[in-house]
Design a protein around this motif. Structure first.
Motif, PDB file in Angstrom:
ATOM      1  N   CYS A   1       0.749  -1.225  -0.176  1.00 16.79           N
ATOM      2  CA  CYS A   1       0.003  -0.003  -0.145  1.00 16.79           C
ATOM      3  C   CYS A   1       0.933   1.260   0.080  1.00 16.79           C
ATOM      4  O   CYS A   1       0.652   2.242  -0.631  1.00 16.79           O
ATOM      5  CB  CYS A   1      -0.834   0.158   1.206  1.00 16.79           C
ATOM      6  N   MET A   2       1.780   1.378   0.691  1.00 19.02           N
ATOM      7  CA  MET A   2       2.840   2.502   0.653  1.00 19.02           C
ATOM      8  C   MET A   2       3.397   2.646  -0.631  1.00 19.02           C
ATOM      9  O   MET A   2       3.555   3.708  -0.913  1.00 19.02           O
ATOM     10  CB  MET A   2       4.030   2.100   1.777  1.00 19.02           C
TER      11      MET A   2
ATOM     12  N   PRO B   1      -2.091  13.131   2.338  1.00 18.31           N
ATOM     13  CA  PRO B   1      -2.868  12.108   3.321  1.00 18.31           C
ATOM     14  C   PRO B   1      -2.651  10.800   3.149  1.00 18.31           C
ATOM     15  O   PRO B   1      -2.513  10.231   4.311  1.00 18.31           O
ATOM     16  CB  PRO B   1      -4.270  12.577   2.611  1.00 18.31           C
ATOM     17  N   ALA B   2      -2.518  10.219   1.937  1.00 19.36           N
ATOM     18  CA  ALA B   2      -2.011   8.766   1.675  1.00 19.36           C
ATOM     19  C   ALA B   2      -0.737   8.468   2.384  1.00 19.36           C
ATOM     20  O   ALA B   2      -0.533   7.459   3.172  1.00 19.36           O
ATOM     21  CB  ALA B   2      -2.259   8.545   0.199  1.00 19.36           C
ATOM     22  N   VAL B   3       0.450   9.208   2.131  1.00 15.08           N
ATOM     23  CA  VAL B   3       1.540   9.141   2.909  1.00 15.08           C
ATOM     24  C   VAL B   3       1.318   9.253   4.422  1.00 15.08           C
ATOM     25  O   VAL B   3       1.806   8.291   4.991  1.00 15.08           O
ATOM     26  CB  VAL B   3       2.475  10.012   2.373  1.00 15.08           C
ATOM     27  N   LEU B   4       0.882  10.125   4.723  1.00 14.56           N
ATOM     28  CA  LEU B   4       0.606  10.405   6.351  1.00 14.56           C
ATOM     29  C   LEU B   4      -0.216   8.964   7.025  1.00 14.56           C
ATOM     30  O   LEU B   4       0.554   8.363   7.950  1.00 14.56           O
ATOM     31  CB  LEU B   4      -0.143  11.373   6.496  1.00 14.56           C
TER      32      LEU B   4
ATOM     33  N   SER C   1      -5.889   0.570 -10.191  1.00 17.59           N
ATOM     34  CA  SER C   1      -5.398   0.686  -8.853  1.00 17.59           C
ATOM     35  C   SER C   1      -5.228  -0.888  -7.973  1.00 17.59           C
ATOM     36  O   SER C   1      -4.348  -1.187  -7.582  1.00 17.59           O
ATOM     37  CB  SER C   1      -5.867   1.464  -7.832  1.00 17.59           C
ATOM     38  N   PRO C   2      -6.362  -1.546  -7.924  1.00 18.82           N
ATOM     39  CA  PRO C   2      -6.267  -2.703  -7.317  1.00 18.82           C
ATOM     40  C   PRO C   2      -5.405  -3.624  -7.898  1.00 18.82           C
ATOM     41  O   PRO C   2      -4.607  -4.430  -7.196  1.00 18.82           O
ATOM     42  CB  PRO C   2      -7.977  -3.397  -7.240  1.00 18.82           C
ATOM     43  N   THR C   3      -5.247  -3.753  -9.094  1.00 17.53           N
ATOM     44  CA  THR C   3      -4.214  -4.787  -9.903  1.00 17.53           C
ATOM     45  C   THR C   3      -2.777  -4.274  -9.394  1.00 17.53           C
ATOM     46  O   THR C   3      -2.271  -5.107  -9.035  1.00 17.53           O
ATOM     47  CB  THR C   3      -4.522  -4.520 -11.389  1.00 17.53           C
ATOM     48  N   SER C   4      -2.582  -3.067  -9.237  1.00 15.06           N
ATOM     49  CA  SER C   4      -1.254  -2.385  -9.102  1.00 15.06           C
ATOM     50  C   SER C   4      -1.091  -3.017  -7.501  1.00 15.06           C
ATOM     51  O   SER C   4       0.181  -3.241  -7.295  1.00 15.06           O
ATOM     52  CB  SER C   4      -1.293  -1.074  -9.203  1.00 15.06           C
ATOM     53  N   ILE C   5      -1.958  -2.572  -6.677  1.00 17.04           N
ATOM     54  CA  ILE C   5      -1.566  -3.248  -5.183  1.00 17.04           C
ATOM     55  C   ILE C   5      -1.248  -4.609  -5.220  1.00 17.04           C
ATOM     56  O   ILE C   5      -0.408  -4.995  -4.496  1.00 17.04           O
ATOM     57  CB  ILE C   5      -2.974  -2.832  -4.352  1.00 17.04           C
TER      58      ILE C   5
ATOM     59  N   THR D   1       2.269  -5.786  -3.895  1.00 16.00           N
ATOM     60  CA  THR D   1       2.199  -6.772  -2.711  1.00 16.00           C
ATOM     61  C   THR D   1       2.809  -8.149  -2.606  1.00 16.00           C
ATOM     62  O   THR D   1       3.583  -8.620  -2.059  1.00 16.00           O
ATOM     63  CB  THR D   1       0.559  -7.077  -2.221  1.00 16.00           C
ATOM     64  N   LEU D   2       2.422  -8.776  -4.195  1.00 18.59           N
ATOM     65  CA  LEU D   2       3.081 -10.113  -4.204  1.00 18.59           C
ATOM     66  C   LEU D   2       4.625 -10.152  -4.484  1.00 18.59           C
ATOM     67  O   LEU D   2       5.235 -10.849  -3.917  1.00 18.59           O
ATOM     68  CB  LEU D   2       2.430 -10.684  -5.821  1.00 18.59           C
ATOM     69  N   SER D   3       5.091  -9.098  -5.094  1.00 17.21           N
ATOM     70  CA  SER D   3       6.236  -8.835  -5.367  1.00 17.21           C
ATOM     71  C   SER D   3       7.056  -8.704  -3.935  1.00 17.21           C
ATOM     72  O   SER D   3       8.106  -9.346  -3.851  1.00 17.21           O
ATOM     73  CB  SER D   3       6.721  -7.666  -6.180  1.00 17.21           C
ATOM     74  N   ASP D   4       6.456  -7.957  -3.159  1.00 20.12           N
ATOM     75  CA  ASP D   4       7.103  -7.613  -1.801  1.00 20.12           C
ATOM     76  C   ASP D   4       7.191  -9.018  -0.873  1.00 20.12           C
ATOM     77  O   ASP D   4       7.813  -9.392  -0.037  1.00 20.12           O
ATOM     78  CB  ASP D   4       6.006  -6.811  -0.918  1.00 20.12           C
TER      79      ASP D   4
END
Length: 278
Positions: A63-64, A72-75, A217-221, A225-228
């Motif tokens: 997500c980061m 706001p997203a970074v915070l 966006s959901p696909t990007s997440i 996430t899978l890579s992480d």
């Protein structure tokens, strides 16, 4: 299952019942060591254990890495990340000195505030750089925040010291110098632990997000996430093993008062040992 839990009990009592194999006994010891604090003997908070690092970090990091464009997203995600880190740092602290509610609250607020402020400051500096460089902001923020969060959550250790022992486990006293070495080692291992999952995916995601099927966006997440996940599975145990949990240092590196005390009782002792935490 019953035999395995019997093995945990054996690990505590030093008794081996009939029918318990050596492999089952070692398995029980691994379970016990992963769930109970080595100094206090208390059962550790579930999400604070090292076994929770991969599932928790891959979700937060994904997500980061995706929501990094707006303040706001970074915070929000930095606060979530640093709150999780505060729990991990408290759970895996060294020493058995109890923390009061006020001390814990002060440590949490100072650690998360300092870490989030650092992240926002770094984000503000990269407003006019390329998207690829911007993707490295979360890693830079996490590295800097670890240097703030860990010492602040474990500040009591720096004040009163952590227990040091001889090789047989005989307690010799408390040392703030040992705490400094322990915390430094933990900071280094945590930064390196985060590096593969946050330094490699930016190159991958920057390329993939140019493709039409990854602009949602959901696909990007999911891709991030899978890579992480793949990277954290290997990075977490490797970086935890960089420094032994039962670390050591020369007696001459301890405080003068503690050195004198040790020389009176153990004149031949050259090294002391301590739990550095994780």
């Amino acid at each position: 299952t019953d035999l395995r839990y019997t093995g945990v009990k054996c690990t505590l009592q030093g008794i081996v019942p009939p029918g318990l194999t050596e492999n089952e006994l070692w398995r029980a010891k691994y379970i016990y060591d992963s769930a109970f604090h080595p100094d206090t003997g208390e059962k550790m908070i579930l999400i604070g254990r090292m076994s929770a690092q991969v599932p928790m970090n891959m979700t937060i990091t994904g997500c980061m890495m995706t929501f990094y464009r707006t303040t706001p997203a970074v915070l929000f995600w930095q606060w979530i990340n640093q709150s999780f880190n505060a729990v991990v740092n408290y759970t895996n602290r060294s020493g058995d000195a109890p923390l009061t509610v006020n001390e814990l609250g002060t440590a949490y607020v100072s650690a998360t505030t300092g870490a989030v402020a650092t992240a926002l400051g770094l984000n503000a500096l990269t407003k006019h750089v390329s998207p690829l460089i911007g993707r490295f902001v979360p890693f830079a923020a996490v590295a800097a925040a670890n240097c703030i969060n860990i010492p602040l959550m474990r500040q009591r250790e720096l004040k009163v010291g952590i227990p040091v022992t001889d090789e047989s486990g005989n307690r010799l006293g408390e040392s703030a110098n040992a705490a400094k070495q322990a915390i430094t080692q933990v900071v280094v291992s945590r930064i390196l632990m985060a590096a593969p999952g946050m330094a490699i995916p930016p190159f991958i995601m920057n390329t993939l997000e140019k493709k039409a099927f990854l602009k949602v966006s959901p696909t990007s997440i999911s891709a991030s996430t899978l890579s992480d996940f793949k990277l954290l599975v290997f990075a977490t145990p490797l970086c935890c093993a960089l420094f032994p949990q039962k670390s050591s240092m020369s007696v001459t590196s301890l405080e003068a008062e503690l050195q004198a005390k040790i020389r009176e009782t153990y004149p031949e002792l050259r090294r002391v040992y301590f739990n550095k935490g994780l």
